[in-house]
Design a protein around this motif. Structure first.
Motif, PDB file in Angstrom:
ATOM      1  N   PRO A  86       0.825  -1.208   0.000  1.00 50.30           N
ATOM      2  CA  PRO A  86       0.000   0.000   0.000  1.00 50.30           C
ATOM      3  C   PRO A  86       0.856   1.254   0.000  1.00 50.30           C
ATOM      4  O   PRO A  86       2.018   1.239   0.394  1.00 50.30           O
ATOM      5  CB  PRO A  86      -0.814  -0.128   1.289  1.00 50.30           C
ATOM      6  CG  PRO A  86       0.002  -1.016   2.164  1.00 50.30           C
ATOM      7  CD  PRO A  86       0.716  -1.957   1.261  1.00 50.30           C
ATOM      8  N   GLY A  87       0.257   2.348  -0.438  1.00 51.52           N
ATOM      9  CA  GLY A  87       0.965   3.616  -0.535  1.00 51.52           C
ATOM     10  C   GLY A  87       1.058   4.037  -1.992  1.00 51.52           C
ATOM     11  O   GLY A  87       2.045   3.761  -2.657  1.00 51.52           O
ATOM     12  N   ASN A  88      -0.020   4.687  -2.490  1.00 51.42           N
ATOM     13  CA  ASN A  88      -0.090   5.101  -3.895  1.00 51.42           C
ATOM     14  C   ASN A  88       0.103   3.931  -4.854  1.00 51.42           C
ATOM     15  O   ASN A  88       0.694   4.084  -5.927  1.00 51.42           O
ATOM     16  CB  ASN A  88       0.934   6.200  -4.192  1.00 51.42           C
ATOM     17  CG  ASN A  88       0.584   7.522  -3.544  1.00 51.42           C
ATOM     18  OD1 ASN A  88      -0.554   7.980  -3.638  1.00 51.42           O
ATOM     19  ND2 ASN A  88       1.535   8.123  -2.854  1.00 51.42           N
ATOM     20  N   LEU A  89      -0.398   2.759  -4.449  1.00 52.24           N
ATOM     21  CA  LEU A  89      -0.286   1.584  -5.306  1.00 52.24           C
ATOM     22  C   LEU A  89      -1.022   1.803  -6.617  1.00 52.24           C
ATOM     23  O   LEU A  89      -0.517   1.469  -7.690  1.00 52.24           O
ATOM     24  CB  LEU A  89      -0.845   0.360  -4.573  1.00 52.24           C
ATOM     25  CG  LEU A  89      -0.801  -0.979  -5.313  1.00 52.24           C
ATOM     26  CD1 LEU A  89       0.631  -1.365  -5.641  1.00 52.24           C
ATOM     27  CD2 LEU A  89      -1.475  -2.070  -4.494  1.00 52.24           C
ATOM     28  N   ASP A  90      -2.239   2.372  -6.530  1.00 49.88           N
ATOM     29  CA  ASP A  90      -3.041   2.678  -7.720  1.00 49.88           C
ATOM     30  C   ASP A  90      -2.709   4.092  -8.189  1.00 49.88           C
ATOM     31  O   ASP A  90      -3.488   5.027  -8.022  1.00 49.88           O
ATOM     32  CB  ASP A  90      -4.527   2.533  -7.409  1.00 49.88           C
ATOM     33  CG  ASP A  90      -5.402   2.980  -8.569  1.00 49.88           C
ATOM     34  OD1 ASP A  90      -4.963   2.842  -9.723  1.00 49.88           O
ATOM     35  OD2 ASP A  90      -6.519   3.476  -8.300  1.00 49.88           O
ATOM     36  N   SER A  91      -1.533   4.240  -8.740  1.00 44.59           N
ATOM     37  CA  SER A  91      -1.083   5.520  -9.292  1.00 44.59           C
ATOM     38  C   SER A  91      -0.107   5.201 -10.410  1.00 44.59           C
ATOM     39  O   SER A  91       0.358   4.057 -10.536  1.00 44.59           O
ATOM     40  CB  SER A  91      -0.379   6.363  -8.217  1.00 44.59           C
ATOM     41  OG  SER A  91       0.827   5.741  -7.805  1.00 44.59           O
ATOM     42  N   ILE A  92       0.201   6.198 -11.233  1.00 38.54           N
ATOM     43  CA  ILE A  92       1.188   5.964 -12.292  1.00 38.54           C
ATOM     44  C   ILE A  92       2.497   5.475 -11.696  1.00 38.54           C
ATOM     45  O   ILE A  92       3.135   4.538 -12.199  1.00 38.54           O
ATOM     46  CB  ILE A  92       1.403   7.248 -13.118  1.00 38.54           C
ATOM     47  CG1 ILE A  92       0.158   7.539 -13.975  1.00 38.54           C
ATOM     48  CG2 ILE A  92       2.633   7.111 -14.013  1.00 38.54           C
ATOM     49  CD1 ILE A  92      -0.109   6.509 -15.057  1.00 38.54           C
ATOM     50  N   PHE A 125     -12.862   8.955 -12.809  1.00 35.72           N
ATOM     51  CA  PHE A 125     -12.334  10.301 -13.008  1.00 35.72           C
ATOM     52  C   PHE A 125     -11.102  10.509 -12.135  1.00 35.72           C
ATOM     53  O   PHE A 125     -11.118  10.232 -10.938  1.00 35.72           O
ATOM     54  CB  PHE A 125     -13.395  11.349 -12.662  1.00 35.72           C
ATOM     55  CG  PHE A 125     -13.028  12.751 -13.070  1.00 35.72           C
ATOM     56  CD1 PHE A 125     -12.983  13.106 -14.402  1.00 35.72           C
ATOM     57  CD2 PHE A 125     -12.708  13.707 -12.111  1.00 35.72           C
ATOM     58  CE1 PHE A 125     -12.646  14.396 -14.780  1.00 35.72           C
ATOM     59  CE2 PHE A 125     -12.379  14.997 -12.476  1.00 35.72           C
ATOM     60  CZ  PHE A 125     -12.343  15.343 -13.817  1.00 35.72           C
ATOM     61  N   ILE A 126     -10.024  10.970 -12.763  1.00 36.95           N
ATOM     62  CA  ILE A 126      -8.791  11.252 -12.030  1.00 36.95           C
ATOM     63  C   ILE A 126      -8.769  12.744 -11.738  1.00 36.95           C
ATOM     64  O   ILE A 126      -8.518  13.577 -12.622  1.00 36.95           O
ATOM     65  CB  ILE A 126      -7.552  10.832 -12.843  1.00 36.95           C
ATOM     66  CG1 ILE A 126      -7.662   9.355 -13.241  1.00 36.95           C
ATOM     67  CG2 ILE A 126      -6.272  11.073 -12.047  1.00 36.95           C
ATOM     68  CD1 ILE A 126      -6.567   8.878 -14.170  1.00 36.95           C
ATOM     69  N   ASP A 242     -13.913   4.133  -3.006  1.00 39.09           N
ATOM     70  CA  ASP A 242     -14.010   5.546  -3.355  1.00 39.09           C
ATOM     71  C   ASP A 242     -12.599   6.120  -3.392  1.00 39.09           C
ATOM     72  O   ASP A 242     -11.936   6.237  -2.363  1.00 39.09           O
ATOM     73  CB  ASP A 242     -14.863   6.274  -2.310  1.00 39.09           C
ATOM     74  CG  ASP A 242     -15.012   7.747  -2.596  1.00 39.09           C
ATOM     75  OD1 ASP A 242     -14.496   8.226  -3.627  1.00 39.09           O
ATOM     76  OD2 ASP A 242     -15.647   8.447  -1.767  1.00 39.09           O
ATOM     77  N   THR A 243     -12.127   6.466  -4.597  1.00 35.76           N
ATOM     78  CA  THR A 243     -10.750   6.933  -4.734  1.00 35.76           C
ATOM     79  C   THR A 243     -10.529   8.302  -4.093  1.00 35.76           C
ATOM     80  O   THR A 243      -9.375   8.727  -3.944  1.00 35.76           O
ATOM     81  CB  THR A 243     -10.340   6.993  -6.213  1.00 35.76           C
ATOM     82  OG1 THR A 243     -11.233   7.887  -6.910  1.00 35.76           O
ATOM     83  CG2 THR A 243     -10.416   5.601  -6.848  1.00 35.76           C
ATOM     84  N   LYS A 244     -11.607   8.989  -3.707  1.00 38.10           N
ATOM     85  CA  LYS A 244     -11.471  10.277  -3.012  1.00 38.10           C
ATOM     86  C   LYS A 244     -11.402  10.110  -1.503  1.00 38.10           C
ATOM     87  O   LYS A 244     -11.236  11.091  -0.776  1.00 38.10           O
ATOM     88  CB  LYS A 244     -12.645  11.194  -3.370  1.00 38.10           C
ATOM     89  CG  LYS A 244     -12.695  11.614  -4.836  1.00 38.10           C
ATOM     90  CD  LYS A 244     -13.831  12.576  -5.106  1.00 38.10           C
ATOM     91  CE  LYS A 244     -15.180  11.872  -4.946  1.00 38.10           C
ATOM     92  NZ  LYS A 244     -16.318  12.785  -5.254  1.00 38.10           N
ATOM     93  N   HIS A 245     -11.547   8.867  -1.029  1.00 34.90           N
ATOM     94  CA  HIS A 245     -11.510   8.640   0.417  1.00 34.90           C
ATOM     95  C   HIS A 245     -10.132   9.041   0.964  1.00 34.90           C
ATOM     96  O   HIS A 245      -9.095   8.749   0.340  1.00 34.90           O
ATOM     97  CB  HIS A 245     -11.770   7.162   0.708  1.00 34.90           C
ATOM     98  CG  HIS A 245     -12.054   6.866   2.142  1.00 34.90           C
ATOM     99  ND1 HIS A 245     -11.058   6.781   3.089  1.00 34.90           N
ATOM    100  CD2 HIS A 245     -13.226   6.655   2.798  1.00 34.90           C
ATOM    101  CE1 HIS A 245     -11.587   6.511   4.260  1.00 34.90           C
ATOM    102  NE2 HIS A 245     -12.907   6.427   4.120  1.00 34.90           N
ATOM    103  N   TYR A 264     -14.558   1.742   5.261  1.00 36.60           N
ATOM    104  CA  TYR A 264     -14.276   2.782   4.280  1.00 36.60           C
ATOM    105  C   TYR A 264     -15.293   2.728   3.139  1.00 36.60           C
ATOM    106  O   TYR A 264     -15.864   1.679   2.830  1.00 36.60           O
ATOM    107  CB  TYR A 264     -12.867   2.630   3.720  1.00 36.60           C
ATOM    108  CG  TYR A 264     -11.762   2.733   4.753  1.00 36.60           C
ATOM    109  CD1 TYR A 264     -11.959   3.383   5.976  1.00 36.60           C
ATOM    110  CD2 TYR A 264     -10.510   2.178   4.517  1.00 36.60           C
ATOM    111  CE1 TYR A 264     -10.946   3.470   6.923  1.00 36.60           C
ATOM    112  CE2 TYR A 264      -9.485   2.262   5.447  1.00 36.60           C
ATOM    113  CZ  TYR A 264      -9.716   2.901   6.645  1.00 36.60           C
ATOM    114  OH  TYR A 264      -8.699   2.996   7.569  1.00 36.60           O
ATOM    115  N   THR A 265     -15.474   3.848   2.465  1.00 41.50           N
ATOM    116  CA  THR A 265     -16.510   3.987   1.435  1.00 41.50           C
ATOM    117  C   THR A 265     -16.175   3.172   0.185  1.00 41.50           C
ATOM    118  O   THR A 265     -15.038   3.178  -0.295  1.00 41.50           O
ATOM    119  CB  THR A 265     -16.665   5.467   1.030  1.00 41.50           C
ATOM    120  OG1 THR A 265     -16.842   6.253   2.206  1.00 41.50           O
ATOM    121  CG2 THR A 265     -17.856   5.653   0.111  1.00 41.50           C
ATOM    122  N   VAL A 266     -17.199   2.503  -0.325  1.00 40.21           N
ATOM    123  CA  VAL A 266     -17.099   1.741  -1.569  1.00 40.21           C
ATOM    124  C   VAL A 266     -18.163   2.253  -2.526  1.00 40.21           C
ATOM    125  O   VAL A 266     -19.322   2.444  -2.141  1.00 40.21           O
ATOM    126  CB  VAL A 266     -17.301   0.238  -1.319  1.00 40.21           C
ATOM    127  CG1 VAL A 266     -17.440  -0.520  -2.631  1.00 40.21           C
ATOM    128  CG2 VAL A 266     -16.136  -0.328  -0.516  1.00 40.21           C
TER     129      VAL A 266
END
Length: 403
Positions: A86-92, A125-126, A242-245, A264-266
């Protein structure tokens, strides 16, 4: 030693080192390497050689190909599984970091298995750049192309006389969980010829999903119930965090159960009949032999190390579920070599369990030594192996033995 030309061809093109004149030379080279970390190398070299030359065992392909050679940047481990840090795993940055580790592993001739469910779905949306994400399957194409390039060689002929005859082609497993909103694109990806051709692909069917499939099938066993009625009653909803969480960037590691368990929100996406999902997998498998199916909830349930690790993927051929950075250090026992007085001959057919037990013990030692001899593409892979000493002494030839 070879009973047919094809076997000899496989040895010469895939496993023979340039210094090997015969298959016995290959066995000696491998035995030497595996025995090199022993206090009494000569004793164990002989035992390992006897096992190999009598075809009681078949070490993994990378062991046969690379053990004891001058190619110190090649691994003896057939396959590895990707990290889930974990830690910005879903990022460029996170995705590119995983792809760098994939390419370093493939360069060393190790295979790669990865569950891509940590990547946000297509159309998300990014907010930082104001565009939509291309989705998990599209990012898989980058891994696919990277595999093609890294393992392609130059294509020039003639090849160098001092080079390996062939680099191992990229072996990869791509996994996606059934809850991911891109799962339908994943299931049908290989309906397009040439797409993701470097991957074997498997859908991870969760316990929750399979319970709904079974319930729907049981419901249809009553002749009064129709498929339309089953589709209305048994549905499946795709979801993603929720990617804004506020915890997303720091904590998201692709584990939806843990995310939901933390409250956490899904975000829920569309809902479809659960049997439609199941039928789509079956149709795609029938048409293209892809994707396969994994039950990683079951693998985790039965995993004796589940108290401190979680399995998200398998190696490229799917026979070994592994935790992040886990490795395949494999070498099966050939059961037919322990049959005495086979059926059809004089005497009573028997299986030599004493010889089998000794061979298993020797093979365990040989594969454990591999963990100390091999080159590791990544230090995290070495640390994972050192902590658990995971090996795989399976078997082959059971059908022949019983017949």
């Amino acid at each position: 030693m070879f009973k047919d030309a094809f076997s000899q061809e496989v040895w010469e093109t895939k496993y023979r080192d340039k210094h090997d004149h015969t298959i016995e030379d290959t066995f000696r080279r491998v035995a030497d390497a595996m025995a090199s970390v022993e206090e009494n190398p000569s004793l164990w070299k002989k035992r390992f050689y006897d096992m190999l030359s009598d075809f009681k065992v078949v070490p993994g392909g990378r062991i046969i190909s690379n053990a004891g050679t001058e190619w110190k940047g090649t691994t003896l481990i057939n396959c590895f599984v990707a990290p889930r840090t974990p830690g910005n795993l879903d990022s460029i940055e996170g995705i590119a970091n995983n792809q760098l580790k994939q390419q370093l592993t493939l360069k060393s001739e190790g295979g790669w298995g990865e569950n891509f469910s940590y990547i946000r779905p297509r159309g998300t949306f990014i907010h930082g750049v104001g565009v939509d994400s291309p989705g998990a399957v599209k990012f898989m194409e980058g891994f696919d192309k990277g595999s093609e390039i890294v393992t392609s060689g130059s294509g020039l002929a003639p090849s160098r006389s001092d080079a390996k005859k062939a680099i191992r082609k990229g072996a990869m497993m791509g996994v996606m969980d059934v809850w991911h909103p891109d799962i339908i694109e994943f299931i049908t990806a290989k309906q397009t010829p040439g797409r993701l051709s470097k991957f074997n692909m498997s859908v991870n069917c969760t316990d929750e999903f399979m319970e709904k499939v079974i319930a729907a099938k049981d419901y249809l066993s009553d002749p009064e119930n129709t498929r339309e009625m089953a589709d209305e009653q048994y549905s499946w909803t795709f979801k993603f965090p929720d990617t804004k969480h506020p915890k997303y960037d720091k904590e998201w590691d692709g584990d939806i159960l843990k995310w939901e368990g933390n409250g956490y929100t899904v975000n829920e996406y569309r809902t479809i009949p659960v049997l439609h999902m199941w039928d789509l997998v079956m149709q795609s498998t029938y048409n293209r032999a892809e994707p396969g199916i994994l039950w990683l909830d079951r693998a985790n349930y039965f995993n004796p190390l589940k108290y401190f690790e979680k399995i998200f993927a398998t190696n490229p051929c799917g026979e070994q579920p592994l935790p992040p950075y886990g490795c395949c250090d494999l070498g099966p026992i050939i059961l037919t070599r322990f049959v005495r007085h086979a059926f059809g001959f004089d005497g009573i057919a028997a299986f030599d369990f004493d010889a089998f037990a000794k061979s298993v013990a020797t093979q365990v030692r040989a594969l454990d030594n591999v963990l100390d001899v091999t080159y590791w593409p990544l230090p995290q892979q070495q640390a994972e192996a050192a902590a658990k000493r995971r090996i795989g002494v399976g078997f082959t030839g059971l059908g022949n033995v019983l017949s």
